[in-house]
Design a protein around this motif. Structure first.
Motif, PDB file in Angstrom:
ATOM      1  N   GLY A 236      16.091  32.803-130.982  1.00  0.00           N
ATOM      2  CA  GLY A 236      15.907  31.540-130.279  1.00  0.00           C
ATOM      3  C   GLY A 236      14.937  31.643-129.118  1.00  0.00           C
ATOM      4  O   GLY A 236      14.780  30.684-128.357  1.00  0.00           O
ATOM      5  N   CYS A 237      14.258  32.763-128.981  1.00  0.00           N
ATOM      6  CA  CYS A 237      13.427  33.008-127.792  1.00  0.00           C
ATOM      7  C   CYS A 237      12.324  31.965-127.629  1.00  0.00           C
ATOM      8  O   CYS A 237      12.089  31.462-126.531  1.00  0.00           O
ATOM      9  N   LEU A 238      11.634  31.627-128.701  1.00  0.00           N
ATOM     10  CA  LEU A 238      10.565  30.636-128.617  1.00  0.00           C
ATOM     11  C   LEU A 238      11.144  29.262-128.289  1.00  0.00           C
ATOM     12  O   LEU A 238      10.593  28.527-127.466  1.00  0.00           O
ATOM     13  N   ALA A 239      12.241  28.910-128.930  1.00  0.00           N
ATOM     14  CA  ALA A 239      12.868  27.602-128.681  1.00  0.00           C
ATOM     15  C   ALA A 239      13.260  27.450-127.221  1.00  0.00           C
ATOM     16  O   ALA A 239      13.013  26.404-126.600  1.00  0.00           O
ATOM     17  N   LEU A 240      13.844  28.496-126.645  1.00  0.00           N
ATOM     18  CA  LEU A 240      14.276  28.410-125.252  1.00  0.00           C
ATOM     19  C   LEU A 240      13.084  28.332-124.310  1.00  0.00           C
ATOM     20  O   LEU A 240      13.120  27.620-123.301  1.00  0.00           O
ATOM     21  N   ALA A 241      12.018  29.057-124.617  1.00  0.00           N
ATOM     22  CA  ALA A 241      10.813  29.009-123.792  1.00  0.00           C
ATOM     23  C   ALA A 241      10.242  27.595-123.759  1.00  0.00           C
ATOM     24  O   ALA A 241       9.818  27.097-122.708  1.00  0.00           O
ATOM     25  N   LYS A 242      10.215  26.929-124.925  1.00  0.00           N
ATOM     26  CA  LYS A 242       9.670  25.584-125.008  1.00  0.00           C
ATOM     27  C   LYS A 242      10.602  24.558-124.363  1.00  0.00           C
ATOM     28  O   LYS A 242      10.161  23.689-123.605  1.00  0.00           O
ATOM     29  N   LEU A 243      11.879  24.643-124.646  1.00  0.00           N
ATOM     30  CA  LEU A 243      12.815  23.638-124.147  1.00  0.00           C
ATOM     31  C   LEU A 243      12.924  23.673-122.626  1.00  0.00           C
ATOM     32  O   LEU A 243      12.953  22.623-121.969  1.00  0.00           O
ATOM     33  N   ASN A 244      12.986  24.862-122.048  1.00  0.00           N
ATOM     34  CA  ASN A 244      13.019  24.951-120.591  1.00  0.00           C
ATOM     35  C   ASN A 244      11.777  24.311-119.979  1.00  0.00           C
ATOM     36  O   ASN A 244      11.864  23.596-118.974  1.00  0.00           O
ATOM     37  N   ALA A 263      20.939  25.185-114.136  1.00  0.00           N
ATOM     38  CA  ALA A 263      21.068  23.733-113.983  1.00  0.00           C
ATOM     39  C   ALA A 263      21.026  23.327-112.513  1.00  0.00           C
ATOM     40  O   ALA A 263      20.425  22.310-112.155  1.00  0.00           O
ATOM     41  N   ILE A 264      21.661  24.108-111.653  1.00  0.00           N
ATOM     42  CA  ILE A 264      21.641  23.818-110.222  1.00  0.00           C
ATOM     43  C   ILE A 264      20.213  23.925-109.692  1.00  0.00           C
ATOM     44  O   ILE A 264      19.734  23.051-108.953  1.00  0.00           O
ATOM     45  N   ALA A 265      19.517  24.990-110.083  1.00  0.00           N
ATOM     46  CA  ALA A 265      18.140  25.178-109.629  1.00  0.00           C
ATOM     47  C   ALA A 265      17.236  24.068-110.156  1.00  0.00           C
ATOM     48  O   ALA A 265      16.390  23.535-109.422  1.00  0.00           O
ATOM     49  N   GLN A 266      17.418  23.701-111.412  1.00  0.00           N
ATOM     50  CA  GLN A 266      16.572  22.667-112.005  1.00  0.00           C
ATOM     51  C   GLN A 266      16.820  21.310-111.339  1.00  0.00           C
ATOM     52  O   GLN A 266      15.887  20.537-111.112  1.00  0.00           O
ATOM     53  N   SER A 267      18.077  21.029-111.008  1.00  0.00           N
ATOM     54  CA  SER A 267      18.400  19.772-110.342  1.00  0.00           C
ATOM     55  C   SER A 267      17.766  19.689-108.959  1.00  0.00           C
ATOM     56  O   SER A 267      17.342  18.623-108.518  1.00  0.00           O
ATOM     57  N   ALA A 268      17.698  20.827-108.287  1.00  0.00           N
ATOM     58  CA  ALA A 268      17.167  20.846-106.927  1.00  0.00           C
ATOM     59  C   ALA A 268      15.649  20.872-106.882  1.00  0.00           C
ATOM     60  O   ALA A 268      15.032  20.260-106.000  1.00  0.00           O
ATOM     61  N   LEU A 269      15.040  21.562-107.836  1.00  0.00           N
ATOM     62  CA  LEU A 269      13.607  21.848-107.747  1.00  0.00           C
ATOM     63  C   LEU A 269      12.781  21.215-108.857  1.00  0.00           C
ATOM     64  O   LEU A 269      11.549  21.230-108.788  1.00  0.00           O
ATOM     65  N   SER A 270      13.439  20.704-109.895  1.00  0.00           N
ATOM     66  CA  SER A 270      12.740  20.173-111.073  1.00  0.00           C
ATOM     67  C   SER A 270      11.790  21.217-111.659  1.00  0.00           C
ATOM     68  O   SER A 270      10.668  20.909-112.053  1.00  0.00           O
ATOM     69  N   CYS A 271      12.262  22.454-111.695  1.00  0.00           N
ATOM     70  CA  CYS A 271      11.458  23.514-112.290  1.00  0.00           C
ATOM     71  C   CYS A 271      12.368  24.462-113.056  1.00  0.00           C
ATOM     72  O   CYS A 271      13.590  24.453-112.899  1.00  0.00           O
ATOM     73  N   SER A 272      11.763  25.281-113.883  1.00  0.00           N
ATOM     74  CA  SER A 272      12.515  26.186-114.744  1.00  0.00           C
ATOM     75  C   SER A 272      12.927  27.455-114.007  1.00  0.00           C
ATOM     76  O   SER A 272      12.348  27.818-112.977  1.00  0.00           O
ATOM     77  N   GLY A 273      13.914  28.131-114.581  1.00  0.00           N
ATOM     78  CA  GLY A 273      14.323  29.440-114.098  1.00  0.00           C
ATOM     79  C   GLY A 273      14.274  30.456-115.220  1.00  0.00           C
ATOM     80  O   GLY A 273      14.488  30.123-116.391  1.00  0.00           O
ATOM     81  N   PHE A 274      13.973  31.682-114.873  1.00  0.00           N
ATOM     82  CA  PHE A 274      13.885  32.796-115.820  1.00  0.00           C
ATOM     83  C   PHE A 274      15.209  33.540-115.818  1.00  0.00           C
ATOM     84  O   PHE A 274      15.593  34.129-114.807  1.00  0.00           O
ATOM     85  N   THR A 294      12.567  36.189-123.424  1.00  0.00           N
ATOM     86  CA  THR A 294      12.007  34.841-123.363  1.00  0.00           C
ATOM     87  C   THR A 294      11.843  34.446-121.918  1.00  0.00           C
ATOM     88  O   THR A 294      12.541  34.964-121.026  1.00  0.00           O
ATOM     89  N   ILE A 295      10.923  33.525-121.661  1.00  0.00           N
ATOM     90  CA  ILE A 295      10.698  32.979-120.328  1.00  0.00           C
ATOM     91  C   ILE A 295      10.125  31.580-120.516  1.00  0.00           C
ATOM     92  O   ILE A 295       9.343  31.346-121.450  1.00  0.00           O
ATOM     93  N   PRO A 296      10.518  30.613-119.689  1.00  0.00           N
ATOM     94  CA  PRO A 296       9.955  29.266-119.834  1.00  0.00           C
ATOM     95  C   PRO A 296       8.433  29.283-119.783  1.00  0.00           C
ATOM     96  O   PRO A 296       7.835  29.922-118.916  1.00  0.00           O
TER      97      PRO A 296
END
Length: 397
Positions: A236-244, A263-274, A294-296
């Motif tokens: 699922g590595c590619l899927a997670l990279a794209k979805l994030n 989810a907490i980080a994304q809610s606060a910053l509107s950015c992805s986390g690794f 994988t990485i966003p």
């Protein structure tokens, strides 16, 4: 509509017109947009942040009368704004002392215009993030991986403390959707034989996971991804990279605390986390080497495809993020513990003996590196770009 509402309490002994004029002058000096609601608290709780402007002394009794209404309409701490004029600071201190006696959290916001503006901005970001994540539905596709023995999560506790709903989704449902998903015929080749054989299937996993997100109206999910190795001979590595990168929190290995952190980080910053685990810790240097397969995509300057490290099959992602400030972040499954450390990304490496994406990070507080060897919160941690320690601490207060 401004996200900050300001309500006012004034002693009847003071001239209303004079107080109003001073109020506007003071509030306009702070430099942020606000919705001045006056002494009508009927919509208290409808904005991201609510400030109660204690304009004068002698207002303690009035505040005590409205406190039950405030508690019914909002779960926020009570933020008391004061200019210090007309004994307003003294009244605010008496009110805050009363709040603490009754186990109600609060804070006096007072000082220079620059300090107040900075503090209000921080609180607005934090409260906006809490409102955002309180509406989240996060999926758990399959169960947490068997090796995550310390990462159990009580769904009811998460709901009570954050408002986040956790939804169990059987792995068999994802696999059935995978079988129903057509194979793309427009997948570009990389020239890497094993990867080219797996790319179409990796995109098929991505399309199936998007269908799961849509069906369950999810803001994100974590997946017991190692089951895909045996079930569909892919990752699922590619899927997670794209979805994030698309703003959908997507975590690995069914790790629920890691997903909550993302989810907490994304809610606060509107950015992805690794999401990654430490591979080496140098306590003396305060350096940690993190790695995962994988990485966003929105976190990297460039990336390469490879196979998945542990299995040697499927599609893995070797990402190269820009060097610079980062924050390492993790919350526990019951949200009673957290780790937050700022640092610098020194380099993205590509050792053949580790998961494909590798980040070497030096923590600003070198002593914080010992946490990973003495009292870690599981193995996975979340890395976000930029320094956000103060905001994350405010979020978890």
């Amino acid at each position: 509509m401004p996200s900050i509402a300001i309500y006012a309490i004034t002693s009847e002994l003071h001239d209303a017109d004079a107080v109003h004029s001073a109020t506007i002058e003071f509030l306009n000096s702070l430099g942020f947009d606000y919705d001045l609601r006056g002494d009508d608290f009927s919509d208290y709780g409808s904005h991201a942040l609510h400030l109660i402007f204690i304009r004068t002394g002698g207002t303690e009794g009035q505040f005590k009368k409205i406190l039950p209404l405030l508690q019914r309409q909002s779960g926020q701490p009570v933020y008391l704004l004061t200019s210090g004029k007309s004994n307003s600071l003294a009244a605010s201190m008496e009110i805050l002392s009363y709040l603490y006696q009754h186990h109600i959290s609060g804070e006096i916001i007072h000082g220079s215009a620059a300090y107040i503006s900075q503090r209000v901005s921080m609180l607005e970001k934090a409260e906006s993030a809490k409102r955002k994540w309180s509406r989240c539905r996060l999926g758990v596709v399959g169960k947490p991986s068997d090796w995550l023995i310390s990462s159990g999560t009580d769904y009811d506790v998460v709901k009570q403390r954050t408002g986040i709903s956790l939804v169990d989704i059987p792995m068999d449902e994802l696999l059935a959707l995978y079988e129903q998903t057509p194979v793309r015929d427009d997948v570009q080749k990389t020239g890497i034989g094993p990867v080219d054989l797996a790319l179409a299937g990796a995109y098929r996993i991505y399309d199936a996971l998007r269908a799961v997100v849509k069906k369950y109206e999810l803001s994100g999910f974590t997946i017991r991804c190692f089951d895909l190795l045996s079930a569909v001979h892919n990752t699922g590595c590619l899927a997670l990279a794209k979805l994030n990168a698309e703003g959908i929190v997507a975590g690995c290995e069914g790790d629920i605390p890691a997903m909550l952190t993302m989810a907490i980080a994304q809610s606060a910053l509107s950015c992805s986390g690794f999401q990654a685990n430490p591979a080496f810790v140098d306590v003396d240097a305060g350096e940690i080497l993190f790695a995962h397969c994988t990485i966003p995509f929105d976190m990297v300057e460039r990336f390469e495809y490879d196979t998945h490290f542990e299995s040697g099959i499927g599609v893995g992602i070797r990402g190269f993020a820009p060097c610079g400030p980062v924050t390492v972040f993790k919350v526990s499954g019951d949200l009673t513990r957290h780790f937050i450390a700022e640092g610098e990304l020194l380099a993205c490496e590509s050792s053949p003996g580790l998961c494909r994406t590798q980040m070497r990070i030096r923590l600003n507080d070198k002593e914080a590196a010992s946490y990973f060897l003495r009292h870690p919160i599981g193995n996975h941690h979340i890395i976000v770009q930029g320094h956000h320690r103060a905001l994350f601490k405010q979020l978890l207060m």
